[in-house]
Each structure stands twice: as C-alpha cells, then as structure tokens.
Design an enzyme around this catalytic site. Sequence first.
Site, PDB file in Angstrom:
ATOM      1  N   LYS A  15      20.015  54.674 -42.555  1.00 19.68           N
ATOM      2  CA  LYS A  15      20.313  54.412 -41.130  1.00 19.68           C
ATOM      3  C   LYS A  15      21.704  54.924 -40.758  1.00 19.68           C
ATOM      4  CE  LYS A  15      19.904  49.849 -41.479  1.00 19.68           C
ATOM      5  NZ  LYS A  15      19.535  49.610 -42.877  1.00 19.68           N
ATOM      6  N   ARG A  34      18.541  42.605 -36.445  1.00 19.89           N
ATOM      7  CA  ARG A  34      17.885  42.318 -37.733  1.00 19.89           C
ATOM      8  C   ARG A  34      17.048  41.059 -37.743  1.00 19.89           C
ATOM      9  NH1 ARG A  34      21.963  44.680 -42.350  1.00 19.89           N
ATOM     10  NH2 ARG A  34      22.818  46.231 -40.950  1.00 19.89           N
ATOM     11  N   ARG A  49      24.807  54.283 -54.742  1.00 14.16           N
ATOM     12  CA  ARG A  49      25.867  54.032 -53.765  1.00 14.16           C
ATOM     13  C   ARG A  49      26.928  53.075 -54.338  1.00 14.16           C
ATOM     14  NH1 ARG A  49      24.230  51.874 -47.882  1.00 14.16           N
ATOM     15  NH2 ARG A  49      24.243  49.814 -48.818  1.00 14.16           N
ATOM     16  N   ARG A  73      30.782  48.844 -52.757  1.00 13.08           N
ATOM     17  CA  ARG A  73      30.565  47.721 -51.848  1.00 13.08           C
ATOM     18  C   ARG A  73      30.128  46.515 -52.660  1.00 13.08           C
ATOM     19  NH1 ARG A  73      26.881  49.407 -46.772  1.00 13.08           N
ATOM     20  NH2 ARG A  73      26.270  47.254 -47.106  1.00 13.08           N
ATOM     21  N   ARG A  83      19.741  40.774 -50.190  1.00 15.68           N
ATOM     22  CA  ARG A  83      19.610  41.599 -48.980  1.00 15.68           C
ATOM     23  C   ARG A  83      18.172  42.055 -48.774  1.00 15.68           C
ATOM     24  NH1 ARG A  83      23.599  46.108 -50.088  1.00 15.68           N
ATOM     25  NH2 ARG A  83      23.195  46.851 -47.991  1.00 15.68           N
TER      26      ARG A  83
HETATM   27  P1  AMP Z   1      24.974  46.997 -43.657  1.00 21.91           P
HETATM   28  O1  AMP Z   1      26.226  47.773 -43.779  1.00 21.91           O
HETATM   29  O2  AMP Z   1      24.192  47.424 -42.467  1.00 21.91           O
HETATM   30  O3  AMP Z   1      24.187  46.984 -44.911  1.00 21.91           O
HETATM   31  O4  AMP Z   1      25.412  45.477 -43.370  1.00 21.91           O
HETATM   32  C1  AMP Z   1      26.181  44.776 -44.326  1.00 21.91           C
HETATM   33  C2  AMP Z   1      26.066  43.286 -44.087  1.00 21.91           C
HETATM   34  O5  AMP Z   1      26.579  42.939 -42.805  1.00 21.91           O
HETATM   35  C3  AMP Z   1      24.658  42.729 -44.103  1.00 21.91           C
HETATM   36  O6  AMP Z   1      24.176  42.509 -45.407  1.00 21.91           O
HETATM   37  C4  AMP Z   1      24.861  41.424 -43.337  1.00 21.91           C
HETATM   38  O7  AMP Z   1      25.528  40.461 -44.123  1.00 21.91           O
HETATM   39  C5  AMP Z   1      25.828  41.860 -42.260  1.00 21.91           C
HETATM   40  N1  AMP Z   1      25.129  42.342 -41.042  1.00 21.91           N
HETATM   41  C6  AMP Z   1      25.203  43.583 -40.485  1.00 21.91           C
HETATM   42  N2  AMP Z   1      24.452  43.653 -39.383  1.00 21.91           N
HETATM   43  C7  AMP Z   1      23.856  42.440 -39.225  1.00 21.91           C
HETATM   44  C8  AMP Z   1      22.959  41.882 -38.281  1.00 21.91           C
HETATM   45  N3  AMP Z   1      22.490  42.563 -37.243  1.00 21.91           N
HETATM   46  N4  AMP Z   1      22.581  40.602 -38.464  1.00 21.91           N
HETATM   47  C9  AMP Z   1      23.055  39.857 -39.480  1.00 21.91           C
HETATM   48  N5  AMP Z   1      23.890  40.321 -40.412  1.00 21.91           N
HETATM   49  C10 AMP Z   1      24.305  41.602 -40.288  1.00 21.91           C
END
Ligand code: AMP
Length: 182
Positions: free
Chosen positions: A8, A83, A122, A128, A139
Amino acid sequence: MGPPGAGKGTQGALLATGLGLPKFATGDLLRDAVKRGTPLGLKARAVMEAGHLVSDDIILGVVREELAKPEAAHGVIFDGVVRTIPQAEGMDRILAEKGRTMDVVLFFDVTDEEILARLDRRRTVEQRPDDDPPAVATRLRAYRDQTAPLLAWYEARRPVRRIPAVGTVEEIAGRVRQALGR
Ligand code: AMP
C-alpha cells in the site's frame, strides 16, 4: 486497503506522485508521533508496537485534521487509513460534512505466505518493532478480524478495484493505473 506488507505504501506513493495529490498514511503519521514523543505518540506507542489497532477515535481525529489542510483540497490518496467498519462510517460522516466523497477503493490482494516473507525482509531493512514475529501475528489477526470485513462493506457502497499485488513494483503500478483508467 490490504493486509500489512501488501505494498500500500509503495503503490500509494507512486499513485500520489502520478496524480499530483498528497498521500496520507495513518501508520506514517503515528510512527512520526511516536518518534517525536508527542501526546498522540505516547498514547499510540505500546498499542502499535504490539501490533494492535489504534482506537477509532484517534484515527478519526487525525483524518479530520488531515482533510482540513489546504493541500488536501483537491483530493488525497489514503494509505491504510480506514481499517475498521466504525472508521469507515466515521470517514463517510467526515467526508459528507465537507461535501466530499471517496471515489474508489483499491484493494491490494496478496496471500498470507507472501506477506510473511515480505515482512520478514522488511524487518531487516527498516527495523520496525512491529515487524517482529509476535507483532506480525497480532497485526495479521487484527487485519483478518477487523479490516478484512471492510472489503464487503465497501463493495456494497463504493467502486472497489482488486489489484493482484504480486509481481514487480512496476507491474503492480501498471495494474493500478489500468484499474483507474489512467
Ligand atoms: P502501518 O504502517 O500501516 O502498518 O501501520 C502501523 C500501525 O499503526 C498499525 O499496526 C496500527 O497499530 C496503527 N495504525 C495505522 N493506521 C491505523 C488505522 N487506520 N486504524 C488503527 N490503527 C492504525
């Protein structure tokens, strides 16, 4: 939308550049808040590191702020911003208040096996904390239980384009352009 590691972020950035629009990712915004130790970061840190979803209220608050920015006036590419179904409902309310709408939902489709391999790669590159195996399992569970049901929700309400997200970055970007008729 799509599972963690679906591409994404990569495809969203290419699309945003191609369309001349800003890209907004709640994950990036939250990571930045954690790094800077802001009140939002302090609230989100433990939840994120464990791989759980941050609360819908927090997410809708940052969406509202983002959409109020002048750069967002002509459109925004949202990357992993919605989400959960309550977030989608909240997003629709915020957009309706502004007389705006979500034009199209892109769903990046990949198998669990491919995701695990990508997140493993990654982890060594980006370091991360939430790419560690226990957080990845959390996740994926959060995705399956809370985010995956959104696909049917959006299919009933918005144009949804499924993008097979395996292949080279350029191949996938080509599918995105084709799906959008660009
Ligand atoms: P990502 O970088 O998109 O994998 O997001 C990293 C983390 O941020 C996720 O595992 C959640 O803890 C939090 N996060 C990001 N976007 C959302 C969302 N829309 N709703 C809830 N948690 C989010």
